[in-house]
Design a protein around this motif. Structure first.
Motif, mmCIF file in Angstrom:
data_model
loop_
_atom_site.group_PDB
_atom_site.id
_atom_site.type_symbol
_atom_site.label_atom_id
_atom_site.label_comp_id
_atom_site.label_asym_id
_atom_site.label_seq_id
_atom_site.Cartn_x
_atom_site.Cartn_y
_atom_site.Cartn_z
ATOM 1 N N PRO A 94 0.760 -1.257 -0.004
ATOM 2 C CA PRO A 94 -0.123 -0.008 0.085
ATOM 3 C C PRO A 94 0.792 1.315 0.145
ATOM 4 C CG PRO A 94 -0.101 -0.895 2.185
ATOM 5 C CD PRO A 94 0.619 -1.993 1.179
ATOM 6 N N ARG A 99 -8.598 5.121 2.733
ATOM 7 C CA ARG A 99 -8.007 6.508 2.863
ATOM 8 C C ARG A 99 -9.271 7.463 2.582
ATOM 9 N NH1 ARG A 99 -3.120 9.099 -0.399
ATOM 10 N NH2 ARG A 99 -4.286 8.728 -2.185
ATOM 11 N N TYR A 122 -1.775 9.549 4.789
ATOM 12 C CA TYR A 122 -2.393 10.479 5.314
ATOM 13 C C TYR A 122 -1.687 11.150 6.543
ATOM 14 C CZ TYR A 122 -6.578 13.180 6.255
ATOM 15 O OH TYR A 122 -7.572 13.962 6.286
ATOM 16 N N ARG A 132 -3.333 15.079 2.593
ATOM 17 C CA ARG A 132 -2.067 13.899 2.347
ATOM 18 C C ARG A 132 -1.059 14.573 2.431
ATOM 19 N NH1 ARG A 132 -5.194 11.695 -3.202
ATOM 20 N NH2 ARG A 132 -7.094 11.357 -2.205
ATOM 21 N N TRP A 162 -1.084 5.286 -0.162
ATOM 22 C CA TRP A 162 -2.293 5.651 0.564
ATOM 23 C C TRP A 162 -1.974 6.419 1.734
ATOM 24 C CZ3 TRP A 162 -4.329 5.112 -3.829
ATOM 25 C CH2 TRP A 162 -4.342 3.878 -4.443
ATOM 26 N N PRO A 164 1.404 3.940 5.498
ATOM 27 C CA PRO A 164 0.337 4.233 4.810
ATOM 28 C C PRO A 164 -0.989 3.579 5.315
ATOM 29 C CG PRO A 164 1.349 2.624 3.534
ATOM 30 C CD PRO A 164 2.220 2.621 4.637
ATOM 31 N N SER A 183 -5.611 0.924 1.912
ATOM 32 C CA SER A 183 -6.287 0.910 0.907
ATOM 33 C C SER A 183 -6.843 2.096 0.063
ATOM 34 C CB SER A 183 -7.403 -0.261 0.410
ATOM 35 O OG SER A 183 -8.450 0.161 1.389
ATOM 36 N N GLU A 184 -6.900 2.373 -0.851
ATOM 37 C CA GLU A 184 -7.428 3.607 -1.328
ATOM 38 C C GLU A 184 -8.814 3.865 -0.737
ATOM 39 O OE1 GLU A 184 -7.931 3.604 -5.697
ATOM 40 O OE2 GLU A 184 -8.156 5.652 -5.672
#
Ligand code: NAD
Length: 514
Positions: free
Chosen positions: A15, A323, A356, A346, A354, A316, A319-320
């Motif tokens: 990820p 996030r 943040y 981000r 991914w 991260p 997964s998308e």
């Protein structure tokens, strides 16, 4: 983007880099029954084995874990992006500690217990609760601790004489594969620990497969409810380890530095993707501003990057979608008046994954979704409280109840407040650590699930208890002792009011007396 399923191959994606880590063959739902049959065949002999044989296997598992440590940690970090230090501590050391505890204590915990009725007319009876293996356990695991959760649950089952079919998360299949590999390399009989790879359909097939005695599910409430509904039809017992939204209560006499350290770990370890992650912090009003500025400063200093880099403190999200969910919750909270003391976006990194920023939110509408839903990301809200009653009321104003923590130098207050919090585990001036402590049970209340894993209570949850009620040998003495009640008993017996007792069954227990 998450797992990639290509023609019955399940690919695992890093990820942080979005590169393929590896792949495994998918277990088609129809093939799950074969795995359960293999596990049932292995369990027949294993369930009858003396504990010494199980102890030997568990100790060999520990040896294998030590030998394979670097490879397992590397796999977990590649699949989840978590800092390598966390893979060693929260995945491996923790698993080793749990397996060692089982090797040393499971035999005693699971020894038969003599029952004492304390009823004069039953004094001539002899009764024992005998713990017998259940059979095949179906373990359905999440991705956030993709190795330590299924490994420790599997070890508990094996210690109890059960066999296992494990369904790892489709996002972390290689870490799940290691669980079976470690047992196989340690010399486990073939079929004792099997792995079914795939997504929800494979998991669903395990839930309803004929021959599964019990399910241990760790994951989201949405899936937990589905599994419970499917299992209910078959009267199949389920342990549910679900999500949470743990509160942290910081009183004005708390050690500020320690509390900020705890909040940093509780909210940002594993990028906030921890079932007992601290998602809500309530601070005594007099300490609130100092706490927020110190937490925001320290959170802003966390090093974000590749988990393989030993300097990295925050990896991260998995997964998308995960996030996107976090971003959605933060943006709704901001629209409803919340402010980011740090983070809220981000980071600019040279990596496609991914990521943040660690985020501390203050103020805003307390009815925002972020105050109610599990965030499962590096975001925490901080609010002020006035007095003990309000602190407890805020902590309990959640549908979840897995963990909670109370931070104060006053031991009486810590006990008093902890006793009023609705949670499976309450820690004082610390949090979460008991997952790695052998004797401590683990599990939630309210929508965080039910049943226990770990410790004595978890071990007993892996067994079926059978109370054997035997007639005592000294029948003549018993006849004499209870001569006065005999007429009365005989009368009731003739009316069908007294039957041979069969007591049951499994036990669960909350770690917190209520
Ligand atoms: P999830 O519910 O999406 O998936 C968990 C597992 O269930 C996966 O293996 C998945 O493939 C499987 N699954 C999905 N649909 C299924 C179905 N219909 N039938 C059978 N199996 C099915 O959860 P997740 O995203 O992997 O994990 C994160 C969640 O787990 C969070 O809510 C977290 O709080 C919780 N969690 C709880 C604990 C605890 O101890 N209470 C520990 C870790 C994680």
């Amino acid at each position: 983007m998450g797992a990639q399923v290509v023609e019955s191959e399940l690919g695992s994606v890093n990820p942080a880099t979005l590169e393929l880590v590896g792949s495994v063959p998918v277990t088609e739902p129809g093939a799950v029954a074969d795995l359960v049959a293999a596990a049932a065949a292995a369990q027949e002999a294993w369930g009858a084995s003396p504990f010494e044989e199980r102890r030997t296997l568990l100790l060999r598992v520990v040896r294998t874990l030590l030998d394979r440590m670097d490879e397992i940690a590397a796999t977990v970090t590649a699949e989840t992006g978590k800092p390598i230090v966390e893979s060693f501590t929260t995945e491996l050391l923790l698993a080793i500690e749990q397996v060692l505890w089982l090797a040393s204590h499971a035999e005693r915990v699971l020894a038969s217990e003599r029952l004492r009725y304390g009823i004069p007319y039953l004094a001539h009876k002899r009764a024992h609760v005998v713990y017998e293996p259940l059979g095949v356990l179906g373990i359905i695991a999440p991705w956030n601790f993709p190795f330590s959760i299924p490994l420790t649950q599997t070890a508990m089952a094996v210690a109890a004489g059960d066999s296992v079919v494990l369904k790892p998360s489709e996002l972390t299949p290689l870490s799940g594969e290691w669980v079976a590999r470690v047992f196989a390399e340690a010399g486990a009989p073939e079929g004792l620990v099997c792995v079914a790879q795939g997504a929800g359909e494979t998991g669903g097939a395990l839930v309803t497969a004929s021959g599964v005695a019990k399910l241990i599910f760790t994951g989201s409430g949405v899936t937990g409810r589905r599994i419970l509904a499917a299992a209910a039809d078959m009267l199949r017992p389920v342990i549910l380890e679900l999500g949470s939204k743990d509160p942290m209560l910081v009183f004005d006499d708390a050690d500020l530095r320690r509390a900020v350290d705890g909040a940093l770990w509780g909210s940002f370890a594993n990028c906030g993707q921890v079932c007992v992650g601290v998602e809500r912090i309530y601070v005594a009003r007099g300490l609130h501003d100092r706490f927020v500025s110190e937490l925001a400063r320290r959170a802003g200093e966390l090093r974000i990057g590749l988990g393989e880099d030993p300097e990295t403190e925050l990896g991260p999200l998995i997964s998308e979608q995960q996030r996107a969910k976090v971003e959605d919750l933060v943006s709704e909270a901001k629209e409803r008046g919340a402010e980011a003391a740090v983070g809220g976006r981000r980071p600019s990194l040279d990596l496609p994954g991914w990521f943040y920023e660690p985020t501390v939110l203050t103020g805003g509408d307390p009815a925002a979704r972020i105050d109610r839903e599990e965030i499962f990301g590096p975001v925490v809200t901080v609010r002020a409280f006035d007095g003990e009653d309000e602190a407890v009321q805020l902590a309990n104003a959640s549908s979840f109840g897995l963990g909670a923590s109370v931070w104060t130098r006053d031991a009486d207050r810590a006990r008093r407040v902890a006793a009023r919090i609705e949670a499976g585990m309450v820690w004082t001036n610390d949090l979460g650590y008991s997952y790695g402590a052998g004797p401590a049970p683990w599990g939630g209340v309210k929508e965080s699930g039910f049943g226990r894993t770990h410790g004595k209570h978890g071990a007993l949850d892996g067994f079926k208890g059978v109370a054997e009620v035997l007639h005592g040998n000294a029948k003549l003495r018993a006849l004499w002792t209870h001569r006065r009640g005999l007429v009365h008993l005989a009368t009731r017996y003739m009316r069908g009011g007294v039957r041979g007792a069969v007591l049951s069954s499994e036990r669960t227990s909350s770690s917190k007396p209520r």
